[in-house]
Every structure is written in C-alpha cells, then in structure tokens.
Design an enzyme around this catalytic site. Structure first.
Site, PDB file in Angstrom:
ATOM      1  N   CYS A 111       0.842  -1.183   0.000  1.00  0.00           N
ATOM      2  CA  CYS A 111       0.000   0.000   0.000  1.00  0.00           C
ATOM      3  C   CYS A 111       0.884   1.242   0.000  1.00  0.00           C
ATOM      4  O   CYS A 111       2.073   1.171   0.283  1.00  0.00           O
ATOM      5  CB  CYS A 111      -0.879   0.037   1.244  1.00  0.00           C
TER       6      CYS A 111
ATOM      7  N   GLY B 197      -0.017   0.422  -5.140  1.00  0.00           N
ATOM      8  CA  GLY B 197      -1.324  -0.201  -5.004  1.00  0.00           C
ATOM      9  C   GLY B 197      -2.261   0.298  -6.064  1.00  0.00           C
ATOM     10  O   GLY B 197      -2.474   1.509  -6.181  1.00  0.00           O
TER      11      GLY B 197
ATOM     12  N   ASN C  40      -0.012   1.063   5.778  1.00  0.00           N
ATOM     13  CA  ASN C  40       0.802   0.273   4.854  1.00  0.00           C
ATOM     14  C   ASN C  40       1.606  -0.713   5.687  1.00  0.00           C
ATOM     15  O   ASN C  40       2.351  -0.303   6.569  1.00  0.00           O
ATOM     16  CB  ASN C  40       1.746   1.205   4.068  1.00  0.00           C
ATOM     17  N   GLY C  41       1.462  -1.983   5.394  1.00  0.00           N
ATOM     18  CA  GLY C  41       2.212  -2.993   6.133  1.00  0.00           C
ATOM     19  C   GLY C  41       1.333  -4.180   6.440  1.00  0.00           C
ATOM     20  O   GLY C  41       0.337  -4.424   5.762  1.00  0.00           O
TER      21      GLY C  41
ATOM     22  N   TYR D 140      12.621  -4.027  -5.955  1.00  0.00           N
ATOM     23  CA  TYR D 140      11.472  -3.990  -6.864  1.00  0.00           C
ATOM     24  C   TYR D 140      10.442  -2.910  -6.555  1.00  0.00           C
ATOM     25  O   TYR D 140       9.933  -2.247  -7.446  1.00  0.00           O
ATOM     26  CB  TYR D 140      10.763  -5.352  -6.839  1.00  0.00           C
TER      27      TYR D 140
ATOM     28  N   ASP E 168      16.150  -9.034 -15.121  1.00  0.00           N
ATOM     29  CA  ASP E 168      14.940  -8.700 -14.372  1.00  0.00           C
ATOM     30  C   ASP E 168      15.311  -8.603 -12.896  1.00  0.00           C
ATOM     31  O   ASP E 168      16.373  -9.058 -12.483  1.00  0.00           O
ATOM     32  CB  ASP E 168      13.836  -9.737 -14.609  1.00  0.00           C
ATOM     33  N   ASP E 169      14.408  -8.022 -12.103  1.00  0.00           N
ATOM     34  CA  ASP E 169      14.740  -7.834 -10.688  1.00  0.00           C
ATOM     35  C   ASP E 169      14.513  -9.079  -9.853  1.00  0.00           C
ATOM     36  O   ASP E 169      15.178  -9.284  -8.853  1.00  0.00           O
ATOM     37  CB  ASP E 169      13.922  -6.664 -10.118  1.00  0.00           C
TER      38      ASP E 169
ATOM     39  N   CYS F 167       6.694 -13.019   2.113  1.00  0.00           N
ATOM     40  CA  CYS F 167       6.840 -11.849   2.981  1.00  0.00           C
ATOM     41  C   CYS F 167       5.590 -11.734   3.840  1.00  0.00           C
ATOM     42  O   CYS F 167       4.482 -11.833   3.330  1.00  0.00           O
ATOM     43  CB  CYS F 167       6.973 -10.581   2.139  1.00  0.00           C
TER      44      CYS F 167
HETATM   45  P1  AMP Z   1       6.790 -14.439 -11.799  1.00  0.00           P
HETATM   46  O1  AMP Z   1       6.246 -14.436 -13.177  1.00  0.00           O
HETATM   47  O2  AMP Z   1       5.773 -14.980 -10.820  1.00  0.00           O
HETATM   48  O3  AMP Z   1       8.113 -15.135 -11.668  1.00  0.00           O
HETATM   49  O4  AMP Z   1       7.013 -12.932 -11.361  1.00  0.00           O
HETATM   50  C1  AMP Z   1       8.214 -12.291 -11.617  1.00  0.00           C
HETATM   51  C2  AMP Z   1       7.984 -10.857 -11.950  1.00  0.00           C
HETATM   52  O5  AMP Z   1       7.165 -10.253 -10.965  1.00  0.00           O
HETATM   53  C3  AMP Z   1       9.286 -10.065 -12.007  1.00  0.00           C
HETATM   54  O6  AMP Z   1       9.360  -9.497 -13.290  1.00  0.00           O
HETATM   55  C4  AMP Z   1       9.157  -8.992 -10.951  1.00  0.00           C
HETATM   56  O7  AMP Z   1       9.497  -7.722 -11.466  1.00  0.00           O
HETATM   57  C5  AMP Z   1       7.709  -9.011 -10.568  1.00  0.00           C
HETATM   58  N1  AMP Z   1       7.484  -8.959  -9.121  1.00  0.00           N
HETATM   59  C6  AMP Z   1       8.303  -9.317  -8.128  1.00  0.00           C
HETATM   60  N2  AMP Z   1       7.706  -9.122  -6.929  1.00  0.00           N
HETATM   61  C7  AMP Z   1       6.487  -8.637  -7.180  1.00  0.00           C
HETATM   62  C8  AMP Z   1       5.397  -8.219  -6.357  1.00  0.00           C
HETATM   63  N3  AMP Z   1       5.477  -8.303  -5.047  1.00  0.00           N
HETATM   64  N4  AMP Z   1       4.275  -7.767  -6.966  1.00  0.00           N
HETATM   65  C9  AMP Z   1       4.202  -7.716  -8.306  1.00  0.00           C
HETATM   66  N5  AMP Z   1       5.191  -8.079  -9.137  1.00  0.00           N
HETATM   67  C10 AMP Z   1       6.324  -8.539  -8.587  1.00  0.00           C
END
Ligand code: AMP
Length: 469
Positions: free
Chosen positions: A10, A36, A111-112, A251, A354-355, A391
């Site tokens: 949030c 959000g 938020n949390g 991210y 990617d992150d 998390c």
């Molecule tokens: P996935 O397809 O499930 O492996 O999701 C990976 C992608 O989700 C990566 O490209 C991240 O940038 C993104 N991502 C990571 N954490 C989150 C999050 N909490 N909410 C939405 N997207 C996320």
C-alpha cells in the site's frame, strides 16, 4: 474464524494545513500508484468534521472527476492506495478507514501487515467488538475505541504497543494528523514541508510531485503528531534494531524515490553492476525486462561493457495483470504488456535482466518471446537472490509452495524458464550493493530469517496470485 488478509503493498499520503489538502493528496496518491492499484481513498478534515471518498480503481479513475473534491473540504487530508489480493477486493476493505467513536471521528490509513492481528481480533470479539472489514488495520481502530487513556495520543500509543509487525500509519482527526512507523521500520515513510503545511508520504516521489521539501524520514518506532502547535515527535515503543525491507530497493519503490536514505535508482544500478561482476557472460546485448529491470540492466551493461538495448517494449497503459483475477485473463499477461523488438534481437546473444523471479511464469514467457524474435542465445540475470520465502511484512508474495526457488535449484529453474544460463545476485552482493547506512535490512524473502515472529499464524496465509507488474 477468518484469518486476516495482510494489508500488503500500500501507499499512504497525508497533508496538514493546506487550502487544497484533498487535491494535493490526490496528486500524492497519483505518485504512489505503483504501491497499489486496486483501490484508493481520501479522508479530509475541515476542523470539525471528517469527509471520505473511496472506491475500487486507480487514483485517476476515482478522483479524476474534480466534482469529488467538493465533498472533501478542509485543510487536512490523508489518502491511501491499496493493492489487494484475489477474493478480498471488496469496497468495505478500501482505506482510509473512517469511524466515529467516543472521542469524535478518526480515520486511519495503513501500509504494512500486523502479524498478531488475528490474536487481537479474537480477544476483542470475545469482549463484544463487531468487525466490519477483513483488514488487519481495523483492529487499531477497535483498540483505540476501547482505550481508557486520557488523550488520543496515549490511546494511539497504547494501541501500537499491542500490535506487532509492519506498519506505517497515518491517523486523521478533526484537529490533528498523526504518523507512526513500526520499530523495525519495515516500510518507508517520510516527512516533508510545503510552505506552512506538513506532508507525510510513503515515498519521496510523492513529495516531489507536489513540490514539497523533504525534511527527513519518520524514524522507526517514531510517532509524529502534527497539529496547530506544529510537529511533535515521540518514541514511545520498545527499541529494537531496525530492519527496513530490502525488497523496496529491489522492486517495490519507485526508482526516483529516496527510501531509507538512499536513491532507489542508484541502488538498482549498483545491483546490476554487482550482478555483472558475479555472473559474466559472453554476449552481444543486454536488455531489461521493463520497467523494473531497467536500472539494473543499465548497471549490468556499464560494468560488463556490453551494449544496452531495448529489446522488449512495454505497453504502459496496461495495469498489473493481477487486477484481472481470472486465470484465463492472467494467462495473457506478459503478451499484453511486452512485445519484442525483432530488429534488436535477431541473431544476437542476449542477456535479459529482471529484478526477481517469483513463480517463474514471467521469465519463462520472456525467454520464449526473445528466442522467437531471433535471439541465438538467451541468458537470464536476476538482480536479487532467489525469492524462496513469503513476505509477512507488507509485500505481496505467494505462499511458499508457489515460489519456484523454494523447491527448485537454480539449474532446475533455468530449465523451466528455458534459458541458456541463469544467474542470481548473491545475498552478499545484494547487501554490498545496497550498503550503509543500515546493516540489518529485512531480507526474509531471500533468507527466511524473519525479524518478527508470528504468534498464532495458523496455516500459511494464502496471499494473492499475481503476475508481473
Ligand atoms: P513471476 O512471473 O511470478 O516469476 O514474477 C516475476 C515478476 O514479478 C518479475 O518481473 C518482478 O518484477 C515481478 N514482481 C516481483 N515481486 C512482485 C510483487 N510483489 N508484486 C508484483 N510483481 C512482482
């Protein structure tokens, strides 16, 4: 007995003493939209009453019509954007929560995620409390209403002393605004000034938009009261070693923001440089998965000397696929959002940055897309360690069994996503890249070391399904 759904992901914003309080809160929420996208709301105060407008939808949809501001008068306001999960996307759960009780009216934005919410709820229900929502935030209001303390601030502090977990909170009454951050400081919260007005926001990008000056972060464990006397700070909670969330850097936060004292963009670039040092590869070009992978890909390209290209173009008018919860629609997610640039990829050995990888769905689709566009090799590099643990402090991650790295080795994941090679940033590399001032970031999603335990957690919370932002 319903297990609470965490108030994950949030953004909050508040302003005290401005003639356009609700309008500026709208702008602040606009800047925090990435935190959000499912619902949002604003509560304003004209000094004697509180007024609320909230709804499902994006900030521009809910507040785009200037008419609504007629119904949000006053010089103070707080607002909230919420990223909820499938099944709980209901209007009753939209924040800020606004209630009337023995002292008057109070609104709360959170938020949390409060990890002992269920335990407190059971206790309060046994005493006769009737809950209206399935949000953990509502227990704060009930604790406040039940408090016998002589002042509102004491009541707030008493309530905060009962709750555990991650919270950044904004309270608004007829006469004051109160900000609070949990002692671990999991989520970011900053204080700013705009002329004679005070502003509190989840991220500094919200201050930038309204041209407010950043003063400082709200400290972990700090309660700040803003009223006609100005700003008063209290540290009424038991002191612990702060553990701000490292995933905000990886991210979640916007790259132009400063969180926990650091610029997110610079940190992400450094994650990319570190990744290049750890996982070199002979290739022709480096491409990001936009937008979240862009700063790390720039860092990777800089460090490796490889050419940076935009090999994937993002459609910016598509929200998070998560907003459409039906499986059939989510399936199209990546294709709707990203399209390859054949000219840039054809015949190239490509490093894709990617992150993070959560379930592996995004990476798998992207590798296929890049290969179909003619790439001769596809190497995936991830600017964080494997996400193996959920998390419980405010980031929406699926439960453990859906996290691909909780049950698969790096090579198994590589095979699943069909990449020629796969490299994750090491935990040590992540910590080095983020660096000082904090040496105790919460990285439970990578290590499983949870700073706050969960009393009576019950079964692992079923957090929402999502695809990539
Ligand atoms: P996935 O397809 O499930 O492996 O999701 C990976 C992608 O989700 C990566 O490209 C991240 O940038 C993104 N991502 C990571 N954490 C989150 C999050 N909490 N909410 C939405 N997207 C996320």
């Amino acid at each position: 007995m319903n297990l609470y759904r965490p108030e994950e992901e949030c953004g909050i914003f508040g302003i005290y003493n401005h003639q356009e309080a609700a309008n500026l809160t709208y702008l602040g929420l606009y800047a925090l939209q990435h935190r959000g996208q499912e619902s949002c709301g604003i509560v304003s105060s004209d000094g004697s009453h509180l007024y609320s407008h909230k709804s499902m939808g994006l900030v521009a949809d809910v507040f785009g019509n200037q008419e609504v501001f007629k119904y949000l008068p006053g010089r103070s306001a707080i607002g909230h954007v919420r990223y909820s999960t499938t099944g709980e996307s209901v209007i009753k759960n939209v924040q800020p929560i606004l209630v009337n009780y023995s002292r008057g009216s109070i609104a709360v934005a959170h938020n949390g995620n409060i990890v002992n919410a269920q335990m407190i709820k059971d206790e309060l229900e046994a005493w006769g409390s009737i809950f209206q929502t399935t949000m953990d935030t509502e227990i704060i209001v009930h604790l406040l209403a039940a408090s016998k303390s002589s002042s509102l601030i004491e009541g707030i502090v008493e309530s905060l002393q009962r709750i555990k977990g991650a919270y950044c909170l904004l309270f608004l009454t007829e006469k004051m605004m109160v900000a609070a951050r949990d002692p671990y400081g999991f989520r970011p919260l900053c204080l700013g000034k705009l002329g004679g007005s005070y502003v509190v926001a989840s991220e500094t990008c919200a201050l930038d938009l309204i041209e407010a000056e950043y003063i400082r972060d709200v400290e972990p464990g700090e309660v700040i009261v803003i009223d006609e006397k100005g700003v008063t700070s209290y540290f009424p909670l038991r002191k612990v070693q702060p553990s701000p969330c490292i995933f905000e850097f990886v991210y979640f936060a916007r790259p132009d923001s400063y969180v926990f004292g650091k610029n997110v963009y610079m940190v992400r670039k450094e994650l990319g440089r570190q990744l290049a040092r750890e996982h070199k590869i002979d290739a022709d070009i480096v491409i990001p998965v936009p937008d979240s992978g862009v700063p790390a890909a720039l860092g990777y390209a800089e460090e490796s000397g490889l050419r940076f290209e935009l090999g994937l173009i993002r459609n910016h008018y598509v929200g998070r696929t998560f907003i459409e919860p039906q499986q059939s629609i989510r399936h199209f997610g990546v294709k709707i959002k990203l399209n390859p640039v054949h000219e840039a990829l054809n015949g190239k050995r490509v490093v894709v940055i990617d992150d993070s990888i959560v379930r592996g769905t995004t990476s798998r689709k992207i590798v296929k897309m890049v290969r179909n566009a003619g790439a001769s090799e596809v190497h995936v590099r991830i600017s964080s360690p494997p996400t193996s643990y959920p998390c419980y402090y405010g980031i929406d991650t699926p439960n453990r069994k859906e996290l691909i790295s909780s049950s698969h080795t790096v090579d198994e994941i590589r095979r699943y996503i069909t990449a020629d090679s796969l490299g994750y940033l090491s935990e040590e590399g992540l910590l080095n890249a983020v660096g000082a001032p904090c040496d105790n970031y919460c990285r439970a999603c990578f290590s499983g070391g949870y700073p706050v335990t969960f009393p009576k957690l019950g079964p692992e919370p079923q957090l929402g399904l999502f695809e990539k932002e």
